[in-house]
Design a protein around this motif. Structure first.
Motif, PDB file in Angstrom:
ATOM      1  N   ASP A   1     -14.089   5.620   1.758  1.00 59.27           N
ATOM      2  CA  ASP A   1     -13.658   5.709   0.283  1.00 59.27           C
ATOM      3  C   ASP A   1     -12.689   7.165   0.144  1.00 59.27           C
ATOM      4  O   ASP A   1     -11.602   7.026  -0.513  1.00 59.27           O
ATOM      5  N   HIS A   2     -12.957   8.029   1.137  1.00 55.81           N
ATOM      6  CA  HIS A   2     -12.178   9.035   1.282  1.00 55.81           C
ATOM      7  C   HIS A   2     -10.752   8.924   1.766  1.00 55.81           C
ATOM      8  O   HIS A   2      -9.599   9.292   1.259  1.00 55.81           O
ATOM      9  N   ALA A   3     -10.892   8.092   2.719  1.00 61.94           N
ATOM     10  CA  ALA A   3      -9.204   7.278   3.561  1.00 61.94           C
ATOM     11  C   ALA A   3      -8.651   6.735   2.233  1.00 61.94           C
ATOM     12  O   ALA A   3      -7.290   6.950   2.201  1.00 61.94           O
ATOM     13  N   LEU A   4      -9.139   5.839   1.462  1.00 60.26           N
ATOM     14  CA  LEU A   4      -8.457   4.874   0.508  1.00 60.26           C
ATOM     15  C   LEU A   4      -8.179   5.944  -0.354  1.00 60.26           C
ATOM     16  O   LEU A   4      -6.863   5.530  -1.161  1.00 60.26           O
ATOM     17  N   GLN A   5      -8.934   6.828  -1.022  1.00 60.37           N
ATOM     18  CA  GLN A   5      -8.414   7.754  -2.132  1.00 60.37           C
ATOM     19  C   GLN A   5      -7.067   8.762  -1.706  1.00 60.37           C
ATOM     20  O   GLN A   5      -6.223   8.912  -2.517  1.00 60.37           O
ATOM     21  N   LEU A   6      -7.150   9.067  -0.478  1.00 62.52           N
ATOM     22  CA  LEU A   6      -6.028  10.052   0.093  1.00 62.52           C
ATOM     23  C   LEU A   6      -4.941   9.064   0.120  1.00 62.52           C
ATOM     24  O   LEU A   6      -3.663   9.384   0.003  1.00 62.52           O
ATOM     25  N   PHE A   7      -5.176   7.553   0.547  1.00 63.62           N
ATOM     26  CA  PHE A   7      -3.796   6.982   0.719  1.00 63.62           C
ATOM     27  C   PHE A   7      -3.182   6.367  -0.519  1.00 63.62           C
ATOM     28  O   PHE A   7      -1.785   6.588  -0.718  1.00 63.62           O
ATOM     29  N   TYR A   8      -3.927   6.448  -1.767  1.00 66.54           N
ATOM     30  CA  TYR A   8      -3.412   6.109  -2.981  1.00 66.54           C
ATOM     31  C   TYR A   8      -2.854   7.323  -3.379  1.00 66.54           C
ATOM     32  O   TYR A   8      -1.820   7.357  -4.456  1.00 66.54           O
ATOM     33  N   GLU A   9      -2.988   8.633  -3.041  1.00 64.02           N
ATOM     34  CA  GLU A   9      -2.464   9.738  -3.253  1.00 64.02           C
ATOM     35  C   GLU A   9      -1.144  10.056  -2.832  1.00 64.02           C
ATOM     36  O   GLU A   9      -0.565  10.989  -3.282  1.00 64.02           O
TER      37      GLU A   9
END
Length: 707
Positions: A90-98
């Motif tokens: 979840d953290h990886a995906l959130q950072l990717f979208y940021e």
């Protein structure tokens, strides 16, 4: 540059010999306006983040990352990869979208992170959303789906690729081989426009791993014919030496050994380990030792290969000695080391040694590792301690199909049929697909626990759902279930109506059931079928002879024995053994060769008197010789399992468990006697015969007199 003096409001630097000074405020303004300073800061942050990620300090890495005013795409990608490797998807995906700007590398890293975290749906979604794709993007997707056995999806992507480089071809070949589709891998290998050493090595290894070692060696010869165009690597030689081991190709393996020695590869740890295994497979343990002692080393792979090699040659004591020496030398065992050592404990039925190795695994934090845990389950149940095996099973953090099968088969061996079915239900709820071994274990559990109706239901379930292929072993189990419950005619009908031709093993199961229920007519038909298929099968003659003997048909017994003598068939002698303090003590019926024989016989005579006081009467049907009744009673009193139990009683402390192993099925008279012996001596006695474990305590047996 030296700091001359310091004041809270002003920092003055003095450069020796120049008299030049500058305030910290002016100095910082100068640096902030310098592009090199910005690069220096970015590099410093990058180094700190890299260090934290390398040591799995993901939160500390994020703290440093958040201090960067304008992180570039490279720092974002580093953090995304770090989160994915630590399974914080979840953290990886959130950072990717940021990310303000994403390049192809960042997209590829996020897709790989999806596969690392087992989210195949998101991986496909991101791939479809990519504005542009590189050949690495396609290959990442192919590798990811192959990793999860989705070979058809990977195959579809491979053929849709606009351009395929050699890495994509190699990935698909490797994936085919890993998923058992060797023919498809070979076809693709032949279609490749060009091949490199990875292509050849993948195909050689794939053929060898699927039982086609001779073809693998042939492919290696073809590769060597390419000349300087393709140069084998150490990985190639490892695969080829392993193929030589599996094919028992001693001459060719020795040639390759000489070749790698000339090239200087013999000092490679993995090649040395492969050579040790190769010589061990070819029964050349002296050569294995020569390779092992060929150089000074502290590599766990080489030590493990020697432990495994001794185990392959049934030199289990030597294997455990090497394991102990390895620990003393300060070489920390890995999962494979523990697995090989525990296999040798199984070979010796050495529970004490197994517990010592278990303790070492706990100290190294490997008890909950799936490979070590699976080996511990098998070691405990084979050495007669199912309860500890179940405890280990529950502690394994990530169970695989082998974990479930091990505990189910263990329960079956110990006659705990309801436990086996309970574990199967948990397995299904855990979404683990059962296989043929699961099926065999469950049917065996039903057989040993007298659950004929549940056995029928399971056989029907697996036959109809096609979750596991129904093989001869499964039919043999079903025949055993029917035979033990007295439905011999139904069992015979099942054999004759099987879709595949029955082998001698299936008929032997029926014949064994006939001896339990004294069904001579069915037994004679089964014995004839066995002898037609396997004329020198001693078990068929012995079982039929025993059945005639129990019915007092001594003329038929004499006829069978004459036929055996004429055909040169010898009976396997019944023997039992008990392991005490690492030493295996073996006994034959009526044996007086053991150093403690006098004390053993005295103990058994004392037990004989106590048995009579409890009303025990020898069952002379199990005395399989035409002699006087008194002599039959003496023969029964000194069967091999009773001698082993007698030795256990005089050699171990009061109250401890006695575990005896036997190569044949325990006879009915001994079974009755041992129940009472356990009550007399107030001890638990475990006897493992050719079919299962019997746990005797307080005048009862765990099998409920059904075995």
């Amino acid at each position: 540059m030296l700091i001359q003096n310091f004041k809270p409001s002003l920092l003055t630097f003095y450069i020796s010999g120049t008299g030049f000074s500058i305030t910290v405020t002016k100095f910082s303004r100068y640096l902030m306006g310098n592009a090199n300073y910005t690069k220096f800061c970015t590099f410093s942050y990058q180094s700190m983040i890299t260090d934290h990620l390398r040591n799995q300090r993901i939160d500390e890495a994020r703290t440093v990352f958040d201090k960067v005013s304008f992180p570039d795409v490279y720092l974002y990608t580093m953090m995304i990869t770090g989160y994915a490797r630590n399974y914080r998807f979840d953290h990886a995906l959130q950072l990717f979208y940021e990310m303000p700007v994403k390049d192809v590398v960042s997209w590829n890293s996020m897709i790989k992170g999806c596969f690392d975290c087992a989210d195949l749906t998101m991986a496909r979604k991101l791939f479809d959303e990519m504005p542009e794709r590189s050949v690495v993007s396609w290959t990442t997707m192919i590798n990811g789906f192959l990793q999860f056995g989705k070979i058809e999806v990977a195959e579809g992507l491979f053929y849709k690729m606009p351009f395929r480089d050699i890495a994509a071809w190699n990935s698909m070949i490797y994936g085919y081989c890993c998923n058992g589709r060797v023919e498809d891998g070979l076809r693709l290998f032949q279609e490749m426009p060009c091949r490199n050493v990875i292509s050849w090595t993948s195909m050689i290894g794939g053929l060898d791993q699927h039982g086609r070692s001779e073809e693998a060696l042939g492919l290696f010869r073809q590769m060597m014919g390419c000349g300087v165009e393709v140069k084998p690597t150490s990985s190639t030689y490892c695969c080829v030496i392993t193929a030589c081991a599996n094919a028992s190709a001693l001459y060719q393996g020795v040639q390759i050994h000489a070749h790698v020695f000339k090239l200087g590869y013999s000092f490679d740890a993995y090649i040395s380990a492969a050579l040790i295994t190769f010589y061990a497979n070819c029964k050349q343990m002296e050569d294995s030792l020569r390779v092992f002692h060929g150089k000074l080393h502290m590599n766990v792979v080489i030590w493990t290969a020697l432990v495994t090699g001794y185990g392959l040659n049934c030199k289990h004591e030597d294997a455990l000695k090497v394991f102990g020496e390895m620990m003393r030398e300060g070489v920390l065992p890995n999962q494979s080391s523990f697995t090989s050592a525990l296999n040798s404990c199984c070979g010796l039925e050495a529970l004490d040694w197994g517990r010592e190795i278990h303790t070492a695994a706990v100290k190294l934090g490997l008890e909950t590792d799936v490979f070590v845990g699976n080996s511990l389950i098998v070691m405990y149940y084979r050495c007669g301690n199912l309860n500890d095996g179940v405890v280990i099973f529950k502690r394994i953090s990530k169970k695989n199909i082998v974990s479930w099968n091990s505990v189910i088969v263990g329960c079956a061996q110990h006659g705990c049929g309801m436990w086996a079915l309970a574990f199967f239900n948990q397995m299904v709820r855990s979404m683990v697909e059962p296989d043929e071994i699961t099926f065999t274990g469950l049917l065996s559990a039903c057989s040993h626990s007298g659950m004929s109706q549940k056995g029928r239901c399971l056989f029907k379930y697996f036959s109809e759902n096609k979750s596991a292929e129904v093989k001869l072993d499964h039919y043999a189990c079903m025949v055993d279930i029917l035979g033990r419950s007295g439905k011999l005619e139904e069992a015979e009908e099942l054999i004759r109506n099987m879709p595949v031709k029955a082998n001698s093993m299936v008929w032997l199961v029926l014949l064994s059931a006939c001896t339990m229920h004294s069904k001579l007519e069915v037994a004679e038909r089964a014995a004839k079928c066995i002898i037609d298929l396997e004329p020198h099968c001693s078990s068929a003659y012995v079982l039929l002879s025993n059945l005639y003997a129990s019915a007092s048909r001594w003329s038929d017994v004499s006829r069978i024995r004459r036929e055996m003598k004429q055909r040169g068939i010898t009976k396997q002698p019944g023997r039992s053994w008990i392991t005490i303090k690492g030493w295996r003590n073996e006994f034959l019926s009526g044996d007086r060769s053991h150093p403690s024989s006098d004390r053993i016989y005295q103990k058994l005579e004392w037990l004989g008197g106590k048995l009579k006081e409890l009303g025990y009467v020898p069952d002379q049907r199990f005395a399989l010789h035409d002699v006087e009744d008194e002599q039959k009673e003496v023969m029964l009193s000194y069967h091999s399992e009773r001698l082993a139990i007698g030795f256990g009683l005089i050699s171990t402390v009061e109250g401890s468990t006695i575990t005896v192993m036997k190569n044949l099925r325990v006879c009915g008279d001994c079974h009755s006697a041992i129940k009472l012996i356990a009550k007399i001596v107030r001890r638990k006695i475990i006897v493992r015969d050719s079919t299962r474990f019997h746990h005797f305590m307080d005048g009862r047996c765990s099998c409920g007199d059904y075995w």
